[in-house]
Design a protein around this motif. Structure first.
Motif, short mmCIF file in Angstrom:
data_model
loop_
_atom_site.label_atom_id
_atom_site.label_comp_id
_atom_site.label_asym_id
_atom_site.label_seq_id
_atom_site.Cartn_x
_atom_site.Cartn_y
_atom_site.Cartn_z
N UNK A 2 49.19 50.69 43.60
CA UNK A 2 50.28 50.14 42.52
C UNK A 2 49.14 49.91 41.37
N UNK A 3 50.14 49.66 40.26
CA UNK A 3 49.45 49.67 39.06
C UNK A 3 50.12 48.41 38.30
N UNK A 70 44.08 48.17 24.66
CA UNK A 70 43.03 49.00 25.11
C UNK A 70 42.36 49.80 23.74
N UNK A 71 41.18 50.02 23.85
CA UNK A 71 40.43 50.54 22.87
C UNK A 71 39.72 51.98 23.58
N UNK A 84 34.90 69.54 27.29
CA UNK A 84 34.37 68.36 27.91
C UNK A 84 34.27 67.47 27.11
N UNK A 85 34.44 66.09 27.60
CA UNK A 85 34.30 65.03 26.90
C UNK A 85 33.97 63.72 27.47
N UNK A 86 33.57 62.76 27.03
CA UNK A 86 33.54 61.32 27.47
C UNK A 86 34.56 60.63 26.62
N UNK A 87 35.19 59.73 27.74
CA UNK A 87 36.47 58.86 27.38
C UNK A 87 35.89 57.50 27.67
N UNK A 88 35.55 56.55 26.56
CA UNK A 88 35.23 55.20 27.05
C UNK A 88 36.36 54.43 26.74
N UNK A 89 36.64 53.45 27.76
CA UNK A 89 37.61 52.51 27.63
C UNK A 89 37.43 51.17 27.53
N UNK A 90 37.66 50.33 26.58
CA UNK A 90 37.08 48.95 26.42
C UNK A 90 38.63 48.03 26.30
N UNK A 91 38.40 47.04 26.93
CA UNK A 91 39.30 45.97 26.90
C UNK A 91 38.79 44.50 26.48
N UNK A 94 40.21 39.29 29.00
CA UNK A 94 41.42 38.89 29.70
C UNK A 94 41.93 40.00 30.30
N UNK A 95 41.74 41.28 30.17
CA UNK A 95 42.35 42.47 30.65
C UNK A 95 41.31 43.37 31.64
N UNK A 96 40.50 42.60 32.20
CA UNK A 96 39.32 43.48 33.10
C UNK A 96 40.24 43.81 34.18
N UNK A 97 41.04 43.04 34.74
CA UNK A 97 41.82 43.61 35.96
C UNK A 97 42.58 44.74 35.65
N UNK A 98 43.16 44.91 34.38
CA UNK A 98 43.95 46.26 34.16
C UNK A 98 42.70 47.25 34.03
N UNK A 99 41.80 46.99 33.47
CA UNK A 99 40.86 48.14 33.27
C UNK A 99 40.27 48.53 34.68
#
Length: 112
Positions: A2-3, A70-71, A84-91, A94-99
């Protein structure tokens, strides 16, 4: 798996399963490595056919429109064939659980 979508997400409820399916498809077909950098930052290595970067740009741009916390940063990488690529996701903190949930989905994608 689940998400839970946070209240800050403005994507209509009916569209959320479709968006999640888009991410699951990307994770299942392109994510090769998931690296937690900090609790607020995850880095993913993706490879795939030509057009991968455009697909990722489109999906992450649409996600940012409804979940502005999301960033996403896309950095091209070297690949033999295809892209090929790197995908950096930053939050924010307070949203670390979502990340964390997103990173877990990416690391163990459900194949269709």
């Amino acid at each position: 798996m689940s998400f839970e979508m946070p209240d800050a997400c403005t994507l209509p409820t009916a569209e959320r399963p479709l968006r999640l399916a888009e991410f699951d498809e990307l994770f299942a077909t392109a994510v090769r490595r998931v690296e937690p950098v900090t609790a607020e930052h995850v880095r993913m290595w993706l490879t795939g056919p030509a057009g991968l970067a455009e697909t990722v740009r489109d999906l992450t741009a649409r996600e940012t429109q409804c979940c502005s916390f999301f960033s996403f940063t896309i950095t091209p990488g070297a690949a033999g064939n295809g892209e090929a690529l790197w995908l950096d996701v930053v939050v924010p903190a307070q949203y670390t659980d979502v990340l964390g949930s997103l990173a877990q989905r990416a690391a163990t994608p459900a194949l269709p």
